[in-house]
Design a protein around this motif. Structure first.
Motif, PDB file in Angstrom:
ATOM      1  N   ILE A 156       0.836  -1.200   0.000  1.00 26.06           N
ATOM      2  CA  ILE A 156       0.000   0.000   0.000  1.00 26.06           C
ATOM      3  C   ILE A 156       0.873   1.254   0.000  1.00 26.06           C
ATOM      4  N   GLN A 157       0.476   2.237  -0.804  1.00 26.63           N
ATOM      5  CA  GLN A 157       1.060   3.579  -0.766  1.00 26.63           C
ATOM      6  C   GLN A 157       0.157   4.447   0.102  1.00 26.63           C
ATOM      7  N   LEU A 158       0.750   5.184   1.044  1.00 24.34           N
ATOM      8  CA  LEU A 158      -0.054   5.977   1.968  1.00 24.34           C
ATOM      9  C   LEU A 158       0.706   7.245   2.330  1.00 24.34           C
ATOM     10  N   ASN A 159       0.026   8.399   2.166  1.00 23.25           N
ATOM     11  CA  ASN A 159       0.645   9.691   2.445  1.00 23.25           C
ATOM     12  C   ASN A 159      -0.359  10.647   3.050  1.00 23.25           C
ATOM     13  N   THR A 160       0.123  11.533   3.905  1.00 15.28           N
ATOM     14  CA  THR A 160      -0.642  12.739   4.222  1.00 15.28           C
ATOM     15  C   THR A 160       0.047  13.878   3.493  1.00 15.28           C
ATOM     16  N   ILE A 161      -0.741  14.698   2.798  1.00 14.50           N
ATOM     17  CA  ILE A 161      -0.193  15.755   1.957  1.00 14.50           C
ATOM     18  C   ILE A 161      -0.777  17.089   2.410  1.00 14.50           C
ATOM     19  N   TYR A 162       0.104  18.013   2.756  1.00 11.45           N
ATOM     20  CA  TYR A 162      -0.286  19.347   3.236  1.00 11.45           C
ATOM     21  C   TYR A 162      -0.056  20.361   2.124  1.00 11.45           C
ATOM     22  N   PHE A 163      -1.087  21.146   1.829  1.00 11.36           N
ATOM     23  CA  PHE A 163      -1.024  22.128   0.747  1.00 11.36           C
ATOM     24  C   PHE A 163      -1.176  23.543   1.284  1.00 11.36           C
ATOM     25  N   GLN A 164      -0.380  24.456   0.771  1.00  9.54           N
ATOM     26  CA  GLN A 164      -0.665  25.877   0.894  1.00  9.54           C
ATOM     27  C   GLN A 164      -1.512  26.285  -0.310  1.00  9.54           C
ATOM     28  N   PHE A 172      -8.729   8.670  -1.457  1.00 12.80           N
ATOM     29  CA  PHE A 172      -8.547  10.118  -1.567  1.00 12.80           C
ATOM     30  C   PHE A 172      -9.561  10.790  -0.640  1.00 12.80           C
ATOM     31  N   TYR A 173      -9.109  11.183   0.551  1.00 14.87           N
ATOM     32  CA  TYR A 173      -9.998  11.801   1.541  1.00 14.87           C
ATOM     33  C   TYR A 173      -9.454  13.181   1.914  1.00 14.87           C
ATOM     34  N   VAL A 174     -10.291  14.190   1.733  1.00 16.34           N
ATOM     35  CA  VAL A 174      -9.885  15.560   2.060  1.00 16.34           C
ATOM     36  C   VAL A 174     -10.186  15.827   3.529  1.00 16.34           C
ATOM     37  N   ILE A 175      -9.130  15.935   4.316  1.00 17.91           N
ATOM     38  CA  ILE A 175      -9.247  16.162   5.758  1.00 17.91           C
ATOM     39  C   ILE A 175      -9.649  17.600   6.042  1.00 17.91           C
ATOM     40  N   LYS A 176      -9.059  18.519   5.286  1.00 19.61           N
ATOM     41  CA  LYS A 176      -9.248  19.947   5.539  1.00 19.61           C
ATOM     42  C   LYS A 176      -9.117  20.700   4.230  1.00 19.61           C
ATOM     43  N   GLY A 177      -9.876  21.784   4.067  1.00 17.67           N
ATOM     44  CA  GLY A 177      -9.700  22.673   2.927  1.00 17.67           C
ATOM     45  C   GLY A 177     -10.517  22.288   1.712  1.00 17.67           C
ATOM     46  N   ARG A 178      -9.973  22.609   0.548  1.00 16.49           N
ATOM     47  CA  ARG A 178     -10.661  22.350  -0.725  1.00 16.49           C
ATOM     48  C   ARG A 178      -9.618  22.077  -1.797  1.00 16.49           C
ATOM     49  N   LEU A 179      -9.778  20.953  -2.490  1.00 17.97           N
ATOM     50  CA  LEU A 179      -8.821  20.540  -3.505  1.00 17.97           C
ATOM     51  C   LEU A 179      -9.499  20.384  -4.857  1.00 17.97           C
ATOM     52  N   ASN A 180      -8.717  20.602  -5.913  1.00 21.03           N
ATOM     53  CA  ASN A 180      -9.160  20.349  -7.280  1.00 21.03           C
ATOM     54  C   ASN A 180      -8.371  19.159  -7.798  1.00 21.03           C
ATOM     55  N   THR A 231     -12.017  18.434 -10.896  1.00 20.92           N
ATOM     56  CA  THR A 231     -13.173  18.245 -10.018  1.00 20.92           C
ATOM     57  C   THR A 231     -12.849  18.772  -8.623  1.00 20.92           C
ATOM     58  N   VAL A 232     -13.723  19.605  -8.075  1.00 20.08           N
ATOM     59  CA  VAL A 232     -13.517  20.180  -6.749  1.00 20.08           C
ATOM     60  C   VAL A 232     -14.001  19.198  -5.679  1.00 20.08           C
ATOM     61  N   ILE A 233     -13.151  18.970  -4.685  1.00 19.28           N
ATOM     62  CA  ILE A 233     -13.493  18.067  -3.574  1.00 19.28           C
ATOM     63  C   ILE A 233     -13.255  18.816  -2.276  1.00 19.28           C
ATOM     64  N   ASN A 234     -14.287  18.945  -1.480  1.00 19.58           N
ATOM     65  CA  ASN A 234     -14.226  19.707  -0.237  1.00 19.58           C
ATOM     66  C   ASN A 234     -13.829  18.829   0.944  1.00 19.58           C
ATOM     67  N   ALA A 235     -13.499  19.495   2.054  1.00 15.35           N
ATOM     68  CA  ALA A 235     -13.175  18.785   3.297  1.00 15.35           C
ATOM     69  C   ALA A 235     -14.298  17.838   3.691  1.00 15.35           C
ATOM     70  N   LEU A 236     -13.919  16.750   4.349  1.00 14.00           N
ATOM     71  CA  LEU A 236     -14.846  15.729   4.846  1.00 14.00           C
ATOM     72  C   LEU A 236     -15.554  14.998   3.715  1.00 14.00           C
ATOM     73  N   LEU A 258      -4.702  16.365   2.691  1.00 15.21           N
ATOM     74  CA  LEU A 258      -5.234  15.206   1.971  1.00 15.21           C
ATOM     75  C   LEU A 258      -4.658  13.921   2.555  1.00 15.21           C
ATOM     76  N   LEU A 259      -5.527  12.940   2.797  1.00 15.35           N
ATOM     77  CA  LEU A 259      -5.078  11.582   3.080  1.00 15.35           C
ATOM     78  C   LEU A 259      -5.189  10.818   1.770  1.00 15.35           C
ATOM     79  N   PHE A 260      -4.024  10.402   1.255  1.00 11.89           N
ATOM     80  CA  PHE A 260      -3.954   9.804  -0.079  1.00 11.89           C
ATOM     81  C   PHE A 260      -3.312   8.431  -0.004  1.00 11.89           C
ATOM     82  N   GLY A 261      -3.909   7.486  -0.708  1.00 12.44           N
ATOM     83  CA  GLY A 261      -3.319   6.157  -0.778  1.00 12.44           C
ATOM     84  C   GLY A 261      -3.740   5.461  -2.056  1.00 12.44           C
ATOM     85  N   HIS A 262      -3.029   4.388  -2.367  1.00 14.53           N
ATOM     86  CA  HIS A 262      -3.481   3.521  -3.458  1.00 14.53           C
ATOM     87  C   HIS A 262      -2.894   2.132  -3.260  1.00 14.53           C
ATOM     88  N   ALA A 263      -3.596   1.139  -3.785  1.00 11.39           N
ATOM     89  CA  ALA A 263      -3.169  -0.252  -3.627  1.00 11.39           C
ATOM     90  C   ALA A 263      -3.918  -1.118  -4.625  1.00 11.39           C
TER      91      ALA A 263
END
Length: 283
Positions: free
Chosen positions: A177-185, A202-210, A214-219, A241-246
């Motif tokens: 499994i690949q697993l990362n927490t990714i922090y964005f400014q 692909f789970y958005v813990i906080k903020g808003r990502l594109n 496609t826009v994906i909001n927190a939670l 972002l909590l990001f993983g793949h397997a």
């Protein structure tokens, strides 16, 4: 470019006085093989002289738990003899395997002083061949988890499991499994490459990502098709972002309470073994 198939909101599901959002399973998505379960606790602030986390001694078998401490701490103890207090930025990896009993509570200091708390716990499935593997635990503080600064420092990738362009992560996964927490400014961008036969977490813990437009909001948890291997993620604001793949296991999943096996008979055996004390003793 990878296409977002559907976006699933996490469900508000408090546990006592602990704010909790459950991203997996929900009515709209059961699991993302081999990612089975995600609880997002907090963010919240505990007053001094609090009761802390409510997860007293309980058993597990047939799966792994990965716990991300964003704020606060966790005091871990299990029937295999492991004890630790992991603080903000740290990660715990526990392979339940054949079975153990563990408790995840707050440290005495946190219960006395209070403070911010935010924790995520992710459950990973084990293949049938590893369901009864020997239990394992490792807890690492923030300083022991490698990280990479990308996009002129606007993106920080914490290497939890797997490898990233040849950089080895902190933990070894039984199933690659690949697993990362990714922090964005704001404006931070990262390009992620995922093998076509892997499922993406692909789970958005906080903020808003594109993600690929496609826009994906927190939670929210994003589910992806298998139509490409490239994923470009850009932050609209400060985001995590909590990001993983397997590769999916493609095996039957029978879960009941704290046990995840392949058949109902194995679930019954797990409860029986637990009652017989085969998961170790708790003092």
């Amino acid at each position: 470019m990878l296409t977002v198939r559907k976006i699933h909101p996490a469900v508000y599901s408090p546990i006592s006085d602990l704010i909790t959002y459950r991203a997996l399973p929900t009515r709209s998505i059961e699991y993302v093989d081999p990612f089975l379960f995600l609880n997002h606790h907090g963010p919240q602030v505990y007053e001094p002289n609090n009761n802390g986390l409510p997860f007293g001694p309980h058993p597990h078998r047939g799966m792994e738990t990965v716990t991300f401490i964003l704020d606060g701490d966790i005091a871990h103890r299990d029937s295999s003899g492991h004890e630790s207090v992991i603080n903000a930025g740290g990660v715990q990896w526990m392979t339940a395997g054949s079975g153990l009993i563990h408790a995840e509570v707050s440290s005495d200091q946190f219960m006395e002083e209070g403070g911010k708390l935010e924790i995520l716990q992710l459950w990973l499935n084990l293949p049938a061949s590893l369901k009864m593997t020997k239990p394992f635990y490792k807890g690492l503080q923030k300083e022991a988890i490698p990280s990479l600064r990308l996009d002129d420092g606007k993106v920080i990738v914490n290497l939890v499991a797997g490898d990233w362009d040849g950089h080895q992560a902190a933990f070894d996964s039984h199933i690659g499994i690949q697993l990362n927490t990714i922090y964005f400014q704001p404006g931070g961008t990262v390009t992620l490459t995922v093998p076509n036969d892997h499922n993406i977490f692909f789970y958005v813990i906080k903020g808003r990502l594109n993600a690929n437009g496609t826009v994906i909001n927190a939670l929210h948890l994003a589910e992806f098709d298998h139509d490409s291997s490239e994923l470009v993620v850009t932050a609209a604001e400060d985001s995590i972002l909590l990001f993983g793949h397997a590769k999916p296991l493609n095996e039957p999943v029978v879960s009941q309470g704290p046990f995840v096996m392949n058949t109902q008979q194995q679930i019954m055996e797990a409860y029986d073994d637990y009652r017989k004390g085969k998961f170790g003793s708790w003092h």
